[in-house]
Design a protein around this motif. Structure first.
Motif, mmCIF file in Angstrom:
data_model
loop_
_atom_site.group_PDB
_atom_site.id
_atom_site.type_symbol
_atom_site.label_atom_id
_atom_site.label_comp_id
_atom_site.label_asym_id
_atom_site.label_seq_id
_atom_site.Cartn_x
_atom_site.Cartn_y
_atom_site.Cartn_z
ATOM 1 N N GLN A 23 0.830 -1.209 0.000
ATOM 2 C CA GLN A 23 0.000 0.000 0.000
ATOM 3 C C GLN A 23 0.865 1.259 0.000
ATOM 4 O O GLN A 23 0.538 2.250 -0.671
ATOM 5 N N SER A 27 1.082 4.859 -2.300
ATOM 6 C CA SER A 27 0.694 6.111 -1.647
ATOM 7 C C SER A 27 1.367 7.292 -2.330
ATOM 8 O O SER A 27 2.175 7.121 -3.248
ATOM 9 N N ASP A 229 -0.353 14.624 16.673
ATOM 10 C CA ASP A 229 -0.941 15.000 15.386
ATOM 11 C C ASP A 229 -0.671 16.482 15.143
ATOM 12 O O ASP A 229 -1.327 17.351 15.713
ATOM 13 N N HIS A 250 0.726 3.178 11.753
ATOM 14 C CA HIS A 250 -0.157 2.452 12.667
ATOM 15 C C HIS A 250 -1.070 1.595 11.804
ATOM 16 O O HIS A 250 -1.117 1.759 10.567
ATOM 17 N N GLU A 252 -4.413 1.085 11.110
ATOM 18 C CA GLU A 252 -5.682 1.324 10.429
ATOM 19 C C GLU A 252 -5.738 2.694 9.741
ATOM 20 O O GLU A 252 -5.381 3.707 10.342
ATOM 21 N N ASN A 253 -6.217 2.692 8.525
ATOM 22 C CA ASN A 253 -6.480 3.911 7.764
ATOM 23 C C ASN A 253 -5.283 4.854 7.717
ATOM 24 O O ASN A 253 -5.422 6.072 7.747
ATOM 25 N N PHE A 254 -4.092 4.289 7.658
ATOM 26 C CA PHE A 254 -2.872 5.093 7.713
ATOM 27 C C PHE A 254 -2.499 5.652 6.341
ATOM 28 O O PHE A 254 -2.214 6.844 6.201
ATOM 29 N N ASN A 256 -4.245 6.242 3.703
ATOM 30 C CA ASN A 256 -5.139 7.302 3.235
ATOM 31 C C ASN A 256 -4.785 8.648 3.862
ATOM 32 O O ASN A 256 -4.842 9.698 3.212
ATOM 33 N N ALA A 257 -4.428 8.614 5.163
ATOM 34 C CA ALA A 257 -4.045 9.850 5.851
ATOM 35 C C ALA A 257 -2.773 10.437 5.249
ATOM 36 O O ALA A 257 -2.653 11.659 5.072
ATOM 37 N N SER A 259 -1.610 10.011 2.114
ATOM 38 C CA SER A 259 -1.851 10.530 0.764
ATOM 39 C C SER A 259 -2.655 11.821 0.800
ATOM 40 O O SER A 259 -2.400 12.745 0.014
ATOM 41 N N GLU A 270 -6.988 15.001 15.394
ATOM 42 C CA GLU A 270 -7.802 13.923 15.941
ATOM 43 C C GLU A 270 -8.239 14.284 17.362
ATOM 44 O O GLU A 270 -7.512 14.967 18.102
#
Length: 288
Positions: A23, A27, A229, A250, A252-254, A256-257, A259, A270
């Motif tokens: 992944q 990115s 953050d 980390h 989960e959903n890393f 996407n954050a 990119s 957050e």
């Protein structure tokens, strides 16, 4: 500002790592760091496999950096460090003075990791002269402190000799110990840890008596309880002199954050984040 993905600090198995980097290759990150930096007993990938993976990622056009261990305790770890430093192709992130010695001896440019704890211009100049072309400031350094050091470097005429990479997003690596706290939590000796830290893909939470998540334990590493953050402070970071914004992986959903940030999105922080160090306050505070 460039975007980077730091080394995976958790103990993920080989399949998890391969899936993650598949992944990561897709990115929009500019730079990807690889390697085991916390515990040499974690051998999900051998050193040769890390280097093979680095070559595969480099084919996508991203810069790849191999990260060294922070706390070396055995001859075998020194051997691994020498293999990394002599890889002949990829830049190395030096996370202890032993790595710097090996790289400087061969006049190889390197990244100075946050664990080096560089807090003043004199030390910064010393390491730049040894070949440091990118500096990751300590995670406890505030934005004002960083700007002051960089302004001083500019006044002394060497600011243009190195980049600055901020640990902007992720659980903060605060301390390292010869002891393994994950093993201790399960009443296991370090030498027979049974790789227990692999049970917690984002660390073992440690709460205070007030039930506040104060730290996260990750083997020999103590980390912040909340993720730092600083994404919403992007412009402040640029104004302070930051060239690269680092995301620490980390589960989960890393990607996407990463990119989204690389494409210019500046999200709100957050809800349970921390950012106190940037404001010269206790690191666990949100300080929005």
């Amino acid at each position: 500002m460039k975007t980077s993905i730091g080394p995976v600090l958790w103990f993920w198995n080989k399949e998890q790592l391969e899936s993650f980097y598949q992944q990561a290759m897709q990115s929009d990150a500019d730079i990807i760091y690889l390697g085991e930096t916390v515990c040499s007993k974690r051998r999900s990938l051998k050193t040769s496999e890390w280097i093979e993976l680095a070559a595969k990622i480099a084919e996508t056009g991203k810069q790849v950096v191999l990260s060294s261990m922070v706390l070396l305790e055995a001859e075998s770890e020194l051997k691994t460090l020498k293999t990394l430093c002599n890889n002949g192709q990829f830049m190395v992130e030096a996370n202890d003075m032993g790595a710097i010695h090996l790289l400087a001896e061969q006049k190889i440019a390197f990244v100075g990791g946050a664990a080096l704890n560089i807090y003043n211009t004199a030390t910064l100049k010393f390491l730049v002269d040894l070949g440091m072309t990118r500096w990751a400031p300590p995670v406890e350094m505030s934005g004002d402190q960083l700007k002051a050091v960089l302004d001083s470097a500019k006044a002394q005429g060497f600011r243009d000799q190195f980049e600055v990479e901020l640990f902007g997003y992720g659980h903060l690596p605060l301390a390292y110990s010869a002891r393994c706290f994950s093993a201790r939590a399960k009443n296991l000796p370090k030498d027979d840890c049974q790789f227990i830290c692999g049970q917690w893909p984002e660390g073992l939470a440690v709460n205070s008596r007030e039930d506040q998540k104060v730290f996260v334990i990750n083997g020999i590493q103590t980390m912040s309880g909340a993720r730092q953050d600083l994404r919403y402070l992007k412009q402040q970071a640029i104004d302070a002199g930051v060239d690269i914004f680092r995301f620490s992986p980390h589960p989960e959903n890393f990607i996407n954050a990463v990119s989204a940030f690389a494409n210019g999105e500046v999200p709100t922080a957050e809800n349970d984040h921390c950012s106190g160090y940037w404001f010269n306050k206790p690191g666990m505070e949100p300080a929005v």
